[in-house]
Each structure stands twice: as structure tokens, then as C-alpha cells.
Enzyme design. Structure first.
Site, PDB file in Angstrom:
ATOM      1  N   ARG A 236       0.864  -1.096  -0.017  1.00 28.10           N
ATOM      2  CA  ARG A 236      -0.075  -0.050   0.126  1.00 28.10           C
ATOM      3  C   ARG A 236       0.787   1.221   0.134  1.00 28.10           C
ATOM      4  O   ARG A 236       1.866   1.117   0.534  1.00 28.10           O
ATOM      5  CB  ARG A 236      -0.832   0.140   1.060  1.00 28.10           C
ATOM      6  CG  ARG A 236      -1.965  -0.699   1.298  1.00 28.10           C
ATOM      7  CD  ARG A 236      -3.133  -0.235   0.229  1.00 28.10           C
ATOM      8  NE  ARG A 236      -4.286  -1.252   0.232  1.00 28.10           N
ATOM      9  CZ  ARG A 236      -4.615  -2.102  -0.759  1.00 28.10           C
ATOM     10  NH1 ARG A 236      -3.653  -2.409  -1.345  1.00 28.10           N
ATOM     11  NH2 ARG A 236      -5.842  -2.486  -0.841  1.00 28.10           N
ATOM     12  N   HIS A 284      -1.120   0.813  -9.572  1.00 24.36           N
ATOM     13  CA  HIS A 284      -2.057  -0.142  -8.732  1.00 24.36           C
ATOM     14  C   HIS A 284      -2.294  -1.264  -9.477  1.00 24.36           C
ATOM     15  O   HIS A 284      -3.648  -1.467  -9.383  1.00 24.36           O
ATOM     16  CB  HIS A 284      -2.803   0.691  -7.865  1.00 24.36           C
ATOM     17  CG  HIS A 284      -3.163  -0.120  -6.725  1.00 24.36           C
ATOM     18  ND1 HIS A 284      -3.614   0.486  -5.423  1.00 24.36           N
ATOM     19  CD2 HIS A 284      -3.500  -1.341  -6.274  1.00 24.36           C
ATOM     20  CE1 HIS A 284      -4.059  -0.443  -4.597  1.00 24.36           C
ATOM     21  NE2 HIS A 284      -3.891  -1.652  -5.079  1.00 24.36           N
TER      22      HIS A 284
HETATM   23  P1  NDP Z   1      -2.068 -11.249   4.668  1.00 23.29           P
HETATM   24  O1  NDP Z   1      -2.896 -10.827   5.946  1.00 23.29           O
HETATM   25  O2  NDP Z   1      -2.183 -12.821   4.424  1.00 23.29           O
HETATM   26  O3  NDP Z   1      -0.360 -11.192   5.235  1.00 23.29           O
HETATM   27  C1  NDP Z   1       0.159  -9.990   5.845  1.00 23.29           C
HETATM   28  C2  NDP Z   1       1.593 -10.248   6.443  1.00 23.29           C
HETATM   29  O4  NDP Z   1       1.969  -9.135   6.686  1.00 23.29           O
HETATM   30  C3  NDP Z   1       1.392 -11.356   7.345  1.00 23.29           C
HETATM   31  O5  NDP Z   1       2.437 -12.005   7.243  1.00 23.29           O
HETATM   32  C4  NDP Z   1       1.575 -10.681   8.863  1.00 23.29           C
HETATM   33  O6  NDP Z   1       2.220 -11.157   9.783  1.00 23.29           O
HETATM   34  C5  NDP Z   1       2.427  -9.320   8.235  1.00 23.29           C
HETATM   35  N1  NDP Z   1       2.309  -8.243   8.854  1.00 23.29           N
HETATM   36  C6  NDP Z   1       1.337  -7.428   9.471  1.00 23.29           C
HETATM   37  N2  NDP Z   1       1.238  -6.562  10.194  1.00 23.29           N
HETATM   38  C7  NDP Z   1       2.891  -6.504  10.402  1.00 23.29           C
HETATM   39  C8  NDP Z   1       3.502  -5.852  11.277  1.00 23.29           C
HETATM   40  N3  NDP Z   1       3.348  -4.901  11.905  1.00 23.29           N
HETATM   41  N4  NDP Z   1       5.070  -5.914  11.119  1.00 23.29           N
HETATM   42  C9  NDP Z   1       5.145  -7.233  10.563  1.00 23.29           C
HETATM   43  N5  NDP Z   1       4.625  -7.920   9.668  1.00 23.29           N
HETATM   44  C10 NDP Z   1       3.326  -7.478   9.659  1.00 23.29           C
HETATM   45  O7  NDP Z   1      -2.096 -10.395   3.498  1.00 23.29           O
HETATM   46  P2  NDP Z   1      -2.004 -10.734   2.018  1.00 23.29           P
HETATM   47  O8  NDP Z   1      -0.711 -11.308   1.813  1.00 23.29           O
HETATM   48  O9  NDP Z   1      -3.107 -11.464   1.531  1.00 23.29           O
HETATM   49  O10 NDP Z   1      -1.928  -9.270   1.438  1.00 23.29           O
HETATM   50  C11 NDP Z   1      -0.953  -8.345   1.819  1.00 23.29           C
HETATM   51  C12 NDP Z   1      -1.319  -6.883   1.282  1.00 23.29           C
HETATM   52  O11 NDP Z   1      -0.813  -6.763  -0.109  1.00 23.29           O
HETATM   53  C13 NDP Z   1      -2.844  -6.539   1.475  1.00 23.29           C
HETATM   54  O12 NDP Z   1      -2.995  -5.985   2.804  1.00 23.29           O
HETATM   55  C14 NDP Z   1      -2.613  -5.378   0.518  1.00 23.29           C
HETATM   56  O13 NDP Z   1      -2.629  -4.444   1.112  1.00 23.29           O
HETATM   57  C15 NDP Z   1      -1.656  -5.689  -0.574  1.00 23.29           C
HETATM   58  N6  NDP Z   1      -2.294  -6.074  -1.903  1.00 23.29           N
HETATM   59  C16 NDP Z   1      -1.797  -5.145  -3.036  1.00 23.29           C
HETATM   60  C17 NDP Z   1      -2.248  -5.493  -4.207  1.00 23.29           C
HETATM   61  C18 NDP Z   1      -1.779  -4.605  -5.301  1.00 23.29           C
HETATM   62  O14 NDP Z   1      -2.360  -4.726  -6.345  1.00 23.29           O
HETATM   63  N7  NDP Z   1      -0.852  -3.701  -5.208  1.00 23.29           N
HETATM   64  C19 NDP Z   1      -3.342  -6.579  -4.599  1.00 23.29           C
HETATM   65  C20 NDP Z   1      -3.445  -7.412  -3.339  1.00 23.29           C
HETATM   66  C21 NDP Z   1      -2.994  -6.885  -2.074  1.00 23.29           C
HETATM   67  P3  NDP Z   1       1.572 -12.567  10.557  1.00 23.29           P
HETATM   68  O15 NDP Z   1       2.005 -13.575   9.352  1.00 23.29           O
HETATM   69  O16 NDP Z   1       2.246 -12.617  11.665  1.00 23.29           O
HETATM   70  O17 NDP Z   1       0.350 -12.235  10.557  1.00 23.29           O
HETATM   71  C1  OXD Z   2      -6.069  -5.389  -2.854  1.00 21.11           C
HETATM   72  C2  OXD Z   2      -5.836  -4.590  -3.878  1.00 21.11           C
HETATM   73  O1  OXD Z   2      -6.131  -5.339  -1.684  1.00 21.11           O
HETATM   74  O2  OXD Z   2      -6.121  -4.548  -5.356  1.00 21.11           O
HETATM   75  O3  OXD Z   2      -6.557  -6.600  -3.173  1.00 21.11           O
HETATM   76  O4  OXD Z   2      -4.800  -3.666  -3.722  1.00 21.11           O
END
Ligand code: NDP
Ligand code: OXD
Length: 321
Positions: A236, A284
């Protein structure tokens, strides 16, 4: 869109995305659940579920019979931007299609930096024939993934197939095959020292807002074969301090960045990122939410919930993701 249904209506609330294709897909997958498109539907007692991408604030809390909110993104910061949310479950996207798209993006950008894509494109523009005879092997490079969730773990597996060493960082301790894992504040320093290319797949939460700042860049390893580290942010825009990224590029604290996400989207025409020679940017576009992949599983979850079964892929409200 006026018919009634025993199952209740679906509120579709979208900002920035054309609604037609989502409405069509909902009509196909849930012909017995009529759709109301935001801004209609205010306080409508017949609305049972909301399907949202950046809904208008304070709309959902007025729906007296809302049973759950389905985010059309994997990230849910757009849902929480509404500070007046009703106390109902929030479900996010976990989809093989979205995950595959993200891993493609990560592999593409990691390989592009590894194989000197930005340098060779600049050379081509100037008709310069200059092969770098010191091209490293993938196994000489460690990719550090910030966020070892659904997307991070899949990207980690695919990068290993390409031959890269992979490390990763998460909030809680994890074990991921082949990945050197670090967790929490205690593990951050060692993680930052472990990698050459950093891929950011974190959610935007109060803890992660602007985590990508000068102090973090200063802690990243500069001993690797690429010299200064490369940053790839497909999480993000709110994760990054954009002035700090520009300063780090100019000072050589970072050698190059790929940014798919920005603090303000669309990116303003006057943003320096558009023309910076060390910046690759995409709009994005890393992993799109595709109606034909996402709607059927969402409707299946509505049906399961109505039968009294548990929802899956629930958001932890306290953690914020
Ligand atoms: P998940 O919730 O499956 O994974 C998030 C990961 O981040 C987990 O490993 C979590 O740790 C870690 N995390 C969260 N907070 C912290 C912190 N404070 N410190 C360290 N690690 C942290 O999310 P997804 O993998 O499904 O998606 C990740 C992000 O990708 C989404 O939230 C979104 O913002 C972004 N995204 C962007 C897209 C784009 O087109 N650019 C498309 C889709 C998603 P833990 O394993 O311990 O919970
Ligand atoms: C998502 C994105 O969060 O598209 O899936 O950014």
C-alpha cells in the site's frame, strides 16, 4: 434492481471501479440476491450483505440487518477508512487468481532489477551497447519479503524456484519452507541486514503506516552484490514515506525502486516519481481483483453463512488486517 428476496439484498459499494461487470457477475452467481448500488440503499432493512471497495463512510453502520462485509481487495485499509463501521464480520479476498497475479508481478520486478532492466532500457534509449560482464547469478541475491502472508509466502516459493535466496519478515513467528524467517520489532534489524532486494507485501495498519522511511532504509544491508538495496512496494502507498524514498534514491541509500502503490492514487501528474530515473512505477496494477474469480466464492460464503456455517478469510479487527 427493485425486486425483493428472502435472502436479502446485496449492497455493492465501489469507488473508482466500474460497477457494471460486478453487477453482472453478482446477477449470475446470486440471481436470488438482488443488488443495490451505492449511494442507493441508505438504511435499507432488506440489505443483508455488503460487497465493497472503498465504500462511502458511515453508510454501512446505518444498515440495520447487515450480516457481513466482503472486501473486494485482499487489503482492508479501505474498509477501515470508514471509522463508523458496524460490528459485523469483515471478510477479505484470498484467491488463487489474485495470489498468482501478485507473484507474477513480484517475479517480474525482482528479475527486472536483477537482470539490470532499468539500466539496459536507458542504454537502449541512448543507443549504448554496453554489456555488464559482472551479471550476478540469482543465487547470489537474497530477496527479503516484508509480509509473509497469503501473497508473501507464494511469492517466496516462486522466487526460490527462480533460484533466489529468500528471507521474510512477519508480525508473528512463522516457518516457511526454504525461507529465513524473522518476526516483529526484535527481528527487523536482522531481516533488513539479510537481503538485497526488498519486496513489500504488508497490509496498511496503524503499526505499518510509513514504515518505509529513512530510518528503515538506513538499516538495510549495503554489503550485498547490488550495493545499495532495491525496494519493491506492492503493498500500500500508506506504507511509504515518499519524501524519504526520493531522498534515499538521491543519496544512494536505495539503488532503485519499483512502486505499484502511492499515498495518493491516481498519482498526481506533477509527482517527481513519474520521471525519476531510478523509479519504475505501475498504476496499482500488481494484482487486480477480477469479478469472474472473486464473486462466486463470495456468494458461496454468503450461502454458507446463511446456513449457519463459519465465514473464512475473516479480518482480525484488532490487528487491522
Ligand atoms: P496477509 O494478511 O495474508 O499477510 C500479511 C502479512 O503481513 C502477514 O505475514 C503479517 O504477519 C504481516 N504483517 C502485518 N502487520 C505486520 C507488522 N506490524 N509487522 C510485521 N509484519 C506484519 O495479507 P496478504 O498477503 O493477502 O496481502 C498483503 C497486502 O498486499 C494487502 O494487505 C494489500 O495491502 C496488498 N495488496 C496489494 C495489491 C496490489 O495490487 N498492489 C493486491 C492485493 C493485495 P503475520 O503472518 O504474523 O500475521
Ligand atoms: C487489494 C488490492 O488489496 O487490489 O486486493 O490492492
Amino acid at each position: 434492481m427493485t425486486e425483493n428476496s428472502d435472502k436479502g439484498r446485496i449492497l455493492l459499494a465501489l469507488t473508482g471501479w466500474a460497477p457494471e461487470v460486478w453487477i453482472e457477475e453478482l446477477a449470475r452467481a446470486a440471481p436470488d440476491r438482488p443488488v443495490t448500488l451505492e449511494p442507493d440503499g441508505e438504511a435499507d432493512p432488506s440489505i443483508a450483505y455488503a460487497v465493497v471497495w472503498k465504500q462511502q463512510p458511515a453508510l454501512l453502520s446505518k444498515l440495520p440487518n447487515l450480516k457481513a462485509i466482503f472486501s473486494l481487495g485482499a487489503g482492508v485499509d479501505h474498509v477501515f477508512a470508514d471509522t463508523d463501521l458496524p460490528d459485523v464480520p469483515i471478510v477479505r479476498v484470498v484467491s488463487p487468481d489474485l495470489t498468482t497475479r501478485m507473484s507474477e508481478y513480484v517475479a517480474w520486478q525482482v528479475l527486472d532489477h536483477h537482470r539490470l532492466g532499468p539500466r539496459y532500457r536507458a542504454q537502449q534509449a541512448n543507443r549504448i551497447w554496453d554489456e555488464d560482464r559482472d551479471q550476478k547469478a540469482a543465487c547470489d541475491i537474497t530477496v527479503g519479503i516484508m509480509g509473509l502472508g497469503e501473497l508473501g509466502t507464494d511469492a517466496a516459493a516462486k522466487l526460490q524456484v527462480l533460484g533466489f535466496a529468500v528471507s521474510g519478515w512477519s508480525r508473528t513467528e512463522k516457518q516457511v519452507a526454504g525461507v529465513t524467517c524473522f518476526a516483529g520489532d526484535d527481528g527487523l534489524g536482522a531481516f533488513l541486514a539479510s537481503a538485497d532486494i526488498f519486496v513489500v507485501l504488508l497490509p496498511l495498519t496503524p503499526e505499518t503506516r510509513e514504515i518505509l522511511d529513512s530510518s528503515l532504509f538506513a538499516r538495510m544491508s549495503k554489503r550485498g552484490p547490488l550495493g545499495a538495496p532495491v525496494l519493491i512496494n506492492a503493498g500500500r502507498g500508506g506504507l511509504q514515506n515518499e519524501a524519504d524514498i526520493l531522498a534515499a534514491l538521491d543519496e544512494g541509500l536505495l539503488s532503485a525502486v519499483t512502486l505499484d502503490v502511492f499515498q495518493q492514487e491516481p498519482l498526481a501528474p506533477e509527482s517527481p516519481f513519474w520521471t525519476h530515473p531510478k523509479v519504475t512505477l505501475t498504476p496499482h496494477a500488481a494484482a487486480a481483483s477480477v469479478p469472474s474469480s472473486l464473486i462466486k466464492p463470495i456468494v458461496a460464503q454468503m450461502d454458507a453463512h446463511d446456513r449457519g456455517e463459519k465465514l473464512v478469510n475473516l479480518v482480525d479487527r484488532k490487528a487491522g488486517y
